[in-house]
Each structure stands twice: as structure tokens, then as C-alpha cells.
Motif scaffolding. Structure first.
Motif, mmCIF file in Angstrom:
data_model
loop_
_atom_site.group_PDB
_atom_site.id
_atom_site.type_symbol
_atom_site.label_atom_id
_atom_site.label_comp_id
_atom_site.label_asym_id
_atom_site.label_seq_id
_atom_site.Cartn_x
_atom_site.Cartn_y
_atom_site.Cartn_z
ATOM 1 N N ARG A 99 0.836 -1.211 0.000
ATOM 2 C CA ARG A 99 0.000 0.000 0.000
ATOM 3 C C ARG A 99 0.865 1.254 0.000
ATOM 4 N NH1 ARG A 99 -3.373 -3.052 3.813
ATOM 5 N NH2 ARG A 99 -5.452 -3.150 2.927
ATOM 6 N N GLU A 100 1.814 1.291 0.941
ATOM 7 C CA GLU A 100 2.647 2.480 1.096
ATOM 8 C C GLU A 100 3.393 2.759 -0.212
ATOM 9 O OE1 GLU A 100 5.399 2.231 4.500
ATOM 10 O OE2 GLU A 100 6.820 3.243 3.162
ATOM 11 N N TYR A 101 3.918 1.705 -0.823
ATOM 12 C CA TYR A 101 4.765 1.880 -2.009
ATOM 13 C C TYR A 101 3.935 2.237 -3.247
ATOM 14 C CZ TYR A 101 8.213 0.803 -5.618
ATOM 15 O OH TYR A 101 9.053 0.871 -6.698
ATOM 16 N N PHE A 142 -3.767 8.455 -6.464
ATOM 17 C CA PHE A 142 -4.037 7.017 -6.259
ATOM 18 C C PHE A 142 -4.661 6.836 -4.872
ATOM 19 C CE2 PHE A 142 -0.427 5.146 -9.169
ATOM 20 C CZ PHE A 142 -1.016 5.756 -10.264
ATOM 21 N N TYR A 143 -5.715 6.038 -4.805
ATOM 22 C CA TYR A 143 -6.460 5.852 -3.550
ATOM 23 C C TYR A 143 -6.826 4.388 -3.370
ATOM 24 C CZ TYR A 143 -6.965 10.874 -3.945
ATOM 25 O OH TYR A 143 -6.697 12.206 -4.065
ATOM 26 N N GLU A 144 -7.189 4.044 -2.119
ATOM 27 C CA GLU A 144 -7.618 2.671 -1.850
ATOM 28 C C GLU A 144 -9.120 2.626 -1.614
ATOM 29 O OE1 GLU A 144 -5.691 0.730 1.458
ATOM 30 O OE2 GLU A 144 -6.692 -1.172 1.027
ATOM 31 N N MET A 145 -9.758 1.533 -2.067
ATOM 32 C CA MET A 145 -11.189 1.306 -1.803
ATOM 33 C C MET A 145 -11.367 -0.048 -1.120
ATOM 34 S SD MET A 145 -13.020 2.020 -5.433
ATOM 35 C CE MET A 145 -14.625 2.185 -4.640
ATOM 36 N N SER A 146 -12.523 -0.244 -0.512
ATOM 37 C CA SER A 146 -12.918 -1.561 0.028
ATOM 38 C C SER A 146 -14.252 -1.900 -0.585
ATOM 39 C CB SER A 146 -13.199 -1.470 1.509
ATOM 40 O OG SER A 146 -12.139 -1.491 2.256
ATOM 41 N N VAL A 147 -14.376 -3.021 -1.243
ATOM 42 C CA VAL A 147 -15.614 -3.294 -1.998
ATOM 43 C C VAL A 147 -16.204 -4.658 -1.633
ATOM 44 C CG1 VAL A 147 -14.817 -1.901 -3.948
ATOM 45 C CG2 VAL A 147 -14.375 -4.360 -3.919
ATOM 46 N N LEU A 204 -7.144 3.350 -8.486
ATOM 47 C CA LEU A 204 -7.976 2.772 -7.423
ATOM 48 C C LEU A 204 -7.400 1.415 -7.046
ATOM 49 C CD1 LEU A 204 -11.586 3.636 -8.721
ATOM 50 C CD2 LEU A 204 -10.244 4.849 -6.971
ATOM 51 N N ALA A 205 -6.978 1.304 -5.796
ATOM 52 C CA ALA A 205 -6.376 0.047 -5.326
ATOM 53 C C ALA A 205 -7.368 -0.694 -4.446
ATOM 54 C CB ALA A 205 -5.116 0.347 -4.524
ATOM 55 N N ILE A 206 -7.344 -2.013 -4.548
ATOM 56 C CA ILE A 206 -8.169 -2.844 -3.654
ATOM 57 C C ILE A 206 -7.306 -4.008 -3.180
ATOM 58 C CG2 ILE A 206 -10.202 -4.341 -3.463
ATOM 59 C CD1 ILE A 206 -11.469 -2.635 -5.726
ATOM 60 N N VAL A 207 -7.284 -4.203 -1.861
ATOM 61 C CA VAL A 207 -6.650 -5.402 -1.307
ATOM 62 C C VAL A 207 -7.808 -6.225 -0.768
ATOM 63 C CG1 VAL A 207 -5.048 -6.311 0.409
ATOM 64 C CG2 VAL A 207 -4.564 -4.111 -0.682
ATOM 65 N N GLY A 208 -8.070 -7.349 -1.395
ATOM 66 C CA GLY A 208 -9.255 -8.111 -0.965
ATOM 67 C C GLY A 208 -9.242 -9.520 -1.502
#
Ligand code: GAP
Length: 510
Positions: A50-52, A60-65, A189-193
Motif C-alpha cells: 500500500r505504502e509503495y 491514487f487511492y484505496e477502496m474496500s468493496v 484505485l487500489a483494492i486489497v481483498g
């Protein structure tokens, strides 16, 4: 090959990293749980990712879906029609296997992406039989890999699917985010899931699972700008390790400066800039040896159905007999947004200074579990220290599950209290540290080595007088003396890879 990954699973289980889900009830293939140390390792990798990667651009942003989405999403994305695997059924016992896997097992060659006809032909030519009963096999067919799910009851029931990639979550939300984020491109848009795939033959522990975690970044951009990147000059001379498709026969991995990847291999600068950033993540951030890393170009037959350019990121893993994909860099064009527009009837076009177009997508897609497996395998070391054998997990320090163990030399005379103070100080600074006072100091060092704790911090009688401690490096076993007041800063530098000698006064080590 299977036994090597099983041996790794066995060690991971004994040391508290990961194991199969529902073991007490009879586990299903392809499902794994992370234990306490595995969870710390996975979280550290995800935090670094995430940090990198979110740090690459201010937009650039993160989402949770959601993980369950309606059928229309996957009609639009093409997964309903094209997310299929080649399969063969045994005529005798009905066992179904992935066609390319049983060919690979028999011939020791990778056939991923080969046509169904080709696979049927190879199976016939080499008389490949059912691995379970040795019966003859039917012609190669296809099977969709998504998990269908009924949502609601009675009249209200709607068909949905467990999402097979996090990516669709970003696409269906693109327009809403674009409006909130003041209509600027590129936008990430980043997603870690989680992702779910009904793999026909889950195998190799965390490498091919049915429920797994992805860390994906979708970069939406104007396709007319693909031949440029404003920061390309920073990486133009950076040397990439590439395995172009034309080198398949020779097996030659080449070391090519980024600007030459553009010129000679015809990849656009926007794409190559992100290749460089991904390689730097593995080689500069995680500090993996560069010879373990390569980009492998996929041929037209091998590319995922949505990709125009597709290079995989591979690491050389002994347990898997060579290089294995851990991530991919995908130029998906407007495949997904145009698909969602066509099926939903909702325009996905943007209007930037009077220019109307559907943005294109560059996708950086990482399998978190594959990366964790790779880090675990690469960390495993057995070495001789004097007359003794030492088992150690040499994780990159920056993602070691625990940063330090705080060890009072003896269990009396105020040393435990001093050690607790140091533990509290380091916790306050956000480090993952634990306290251990049981057993000899040598035994405690061996214990922390075995579970991959980056540093040992020893509190002795001198610590009471001089307010300093011994900092021991797990990998070299070298030690330096450090002032307690400087410890948080020094530990941070140590975890970021600075040489131990530059961090304090060297001591004779164990
Ligand atoms: N959104 C694009 C996508 O999902 P993919 O190549 O199918 O592309 C991306 O998957 C990454 O996810 C792979 O590089 C791999 O690391 C990981 N992955 C894919 N299938 C997996 C599985 N069955 N088990 C574990 N990881 C998997």
C-alpha cells in the motif's frame, strides 16, 4: 515437486504461519488459514505494498468493496463467457483434471494457454492417462471457474457470483470515484481483498487456491498518453530483467535498460515506467536477489482474455522447480469500462477539456498469498554455526512478522523491569515487539531465529548503568551496542536495510 511444497507447508504449520482450513473436519483442497505469525507477515507485506504503490501518484487511492456482485457485472467483464479453464474427464472413473496441468506433470513442460485441440492432440500422442485410475481421457473441454451464489429468497432471488478478481470492484465504482476526485486522470484505485475461483486442481499450497487475496491497482488513463510518463526520465536507464516471448526457446533472461524495452521491445513508456517500479519494489524495497526476479512476456495465446500487453512478474522458487508467477502487469485497454457501459447502459465516458473518451486501464495485479509463500520459501535457511545446526527464517527485515524480541539477560535484579520499559517504548513507536525471559539467552536467540524475528534486543547489567542495549541481527548474528534513547530510530534504519555496523558500537557475537 508436490512433496517440496508439502514440506514447506509442514514447516509453516509447525512454526505458526499457515495451514489448511477446517483441518478438524476434513479440509477442502485450496483453502488455507493464516496463523498468528503468517497473519503478521501477510499484513506487513500488504502494508508495504500500500505504502509503495499508492505512493506512486497523489491521485491514487484505496477502496474496500463487496465480494459478492450481481451476474451483470461478470457478463460485462467477460468472465461469464471467457473465465474458463481447460479440463479433461476420465472415461473410466469420472475424475476431472486441468488439462494443461496433467500434461505439464507428464511432460515437465508448461502448456498454459495452449488451444483445446492442441491439448487433446498432446494427450493422445503421449498416451497421457488419468492420474487416479490410469483410465483413458475424454477430449479437452472447458469449465467456468466462478462460484455462483443465490442472493435472497423466493421471488426476490438474484443470481450473483463471488468475485474472481478484485478489479471489477474498481471498474463498477470508477465513475462515482472520478466525480468525487475532481475528474483528473490518471486516477488509481487500489483494492486489497479476496478473490474466489473454483480451481479444478488447487495445488502447491498458497500458489493455487480457491479463496485467495489479491492486491490490485487499477490506473485509469487517457489512451493518447500511453507513449509517455511524466517521470519516465527517472527510470529510463534502470535495467530491467526481462524474458521476452521470443526467447522462449533459448530460455535467455535479458538485462535491458527501460528505454531499450521501449525501443527494442515496443512497449509504451507508461507501461515500462510501471515495470520499473514493480522491479524496484522487489529488488530495492524487499531486497530480494535480482537473479530470482524476472518479467515474463506472455504470447497472444497465453494472455488473459482482457489484455493487450501482458507480462507476468515471476520469482524463482526451488519448491516449484523454477520461475513462478506472483503478479502481473496488464494493459486492459477499455475492455472493462466499455463492457460495463454496454451492459448497464450507463456511460463510462469522461469529458476532459472537451475531449470525450472511455479511459483505458493499466492494472498492477499481485497475488498476496503467492508473495507470502515465496517470502516464506526464500527465508527458510538451515546453517551450521560452530558445531550446532541453526534453523532460521531470513525474511526481508522490512516485512519480518515481528521486529524484535526484548530479552533480559537474567530474570532478576531489575533487568525484567528495564526490558519491559523498552518493550513499551518500542510499542509506542509502532514496532511489533515481544518480551521473552524464559531459558538461556542462546536458546532464546535460536527461538527467535526460527520464527524470523528481525532483531534480538538484550538487556544486561550494563544497560542499567549506561542506558544501552545489545541489538543482534538475526541474519548475521552480529551485535552492536545502542543507546536506549536512540533505539526507535536505529531499529527503523535497521529494518530498512542499513548495515548493522553503521548503527552502533560493534560487539563480539554469539
Ligand atoms: N485482475 C487480474 C487478475 O486477476 P490473474 O493473473 O488471474 O489476474 C492475478 O491473477 C494474480 O493473482 C496472479 O499473478 C497470482 O499471483 C494470483 N492468483 C491467481 N490465481 C490464483 C490462485 N488460484 N491462488 C492464488 N493466487 C492466485
Amino acid at each position: 515437486m508436490e512433496d517440496k511444497t508439502d514440506a514447506i507447508l509442514d514447516i509453516a504449520k509447525r512454526r505458526g504461519f499457515f495451514w489448511q482450513n477446517s483441518l478438524i473436519h476434513g479440509a477442502m483442497a485450496g483453502f488455507y488459514d493464516y496463523a498468528h505469525l503468517g497473519t503478521l507477515l501477510k499484513n506487513k507485506w500488504q502494508d508495504l505494498w500500500r505504502e509503495y504503490f499508492l505512493g506512486l501518484d497523489d491521485n491514487f487511492y484505496e477502496m474496500s468493496v463487496c465480494h459478492i456482485m450481481p451476474e451483470h457485472v461478470f457478463k460485462a467483464s467477460g468472465h461469464l463467457a471467457s473465465f474458463v479453464d481447460p479440463v479433461v474427464r476420465c472415461k473410466k472413473c469420472g475424475n476431472t483434471e486441468r488439462a494443461d496441468h496433467i500434461i505439464e506433470d507428464a511432460l515437465k513442460e508448461n502448456f498454459e494457454g495452449a488451444s483445446l485441440e492442441k491439448m487433446t492432440e498432446i494427450i493422445k500422442e503421449h498416451n497421457i492417462r488419468c492420474p487416479k485410475c490410469k483410465g483413458p481421457l475424454e477430449e479437452t473441454g472447458i469449465l467456468n471457474m466462478m462460484f455462483p451464489i443465490n442472493v435472497g429468497t423466493g421471488e426476490e432471488v438474484r443470481k450473483g457470483y463471488l468475485s474472481p478478481e478484485t478489479a471489477q470492484g474498481a471498474y463498477i465504482n470508477f465513475k462515482l470515484e472520478f466525480e468525487c476526485l475532481r475528474r483528473k486522470l490518471p486516477m488509481g484505485l487500489a483494492i486489497v481483498g479476496k478473490a474466489y475461483r473454483n480451481e479444478i486442481s488447487p495445488r502447491n499450497v498458497l500458489i493455487r487456491m480457491r479463496e485467495f487475496t489479491q492486491a490490485e491497482l487499477q490506473i485509469f488513463f487517457d489512451p493518447d498518453t500511453i507513449t509517455e510518463h511524466p517521470k519516465f526520465y527517472e527510470v529510463e536507464n534502470y535495467v530491467l530483467r526481462v524474458f521476452p516471448a521470443v526467447n522462449r526457446e533459448s530460455g535467455k533472461i535479458e538485462e535491458v535498460p527501460a528505454k531499450e524495452v521501449v525501443k527494442r521491445l515496443g512497449m509504451p513508456k507508461f507501461y515500462v515506467y510501471h515495470m520499473a517500479k514493480i522491479q524496484q519494489f522487489y529488488i530495492e524495497k524487499l531486497r530480494l536477489p535480482r537473479e530470482l526476479f524476472r518479467f515474463r512476456q506472455l504470447t497472444d495465446e497465453e494472455k488473459a482474455f482482457y489484455n493487450k500487453y501482458h507480462w507476468d512478474i515471476e520469482l524463482n522458487l526451488e519448491s516449484l522447480g523454477g520461475f513462478k508467477e506472483v503478479a502481473g502487469l496488464h494493459y486492459r485497454t477499455d475492455h472493462d469500462l466499455a463492457g460495463h457501459q454496454a451492459v448497464s447502459g450507463e456511460s463510462q465516458e469522461v469529458n476532459i477539456d472537451g475531449k470525450k473518451f472511455i479511459p483505458h486501464v493499466l492494472e498492477l495485479s499481485f497475488g498476496v498469498d503467492r508473495n507470502v509463500y515465496a517470502l516464506f520459501e526464500l527465508a527458510l535457511v538451515e546453517e551450521k554455526v560452530g558445531e550446532e545446526q541453526r534453523s532460521v527464517l531470513k525474511f526481508p527485515k522490512i516485512v519480518s512478522p515481528q521486529d524484535a524480541g526484548i530479552l533480559p539477560l537474567v530474570n532478576k535484579d531489575g533487568l525484567p523491569e528495564k526490558a519491559r520499559e523498552i518493550q513499551a517504548l518500542l510499542k509506542e513507536h509502532g514496532f511489533v515487539v515481544f518480551y521473552d525471559q524464559s531459558g538461556s539467552i542462546g536458546r532464546r536467540y535460536r527461538r527467535i531465529d526460527e520464527i524470523g524475528v528481525a532483531a534480538g534486543i538484550t538487556v544486561d547489567y550494563d544497560s542499567l548503568q549506561h542506558n544501552d542495549v545489545t541489538l543482534r541481527d538475526r541474519d548475521s548474528m552480529k551485535q552492536v551496542r545502542v543507546k536506549i534513547s536512540e533505539l526507535p530510530g536505529v531499529l527503523k534504519r535497521f529494518l530498512n536495510g542499513e548495515e548493522l555496523e553503521s548503527l552502533g558500537k560493534p560487539l563480539k557475537h554469539d
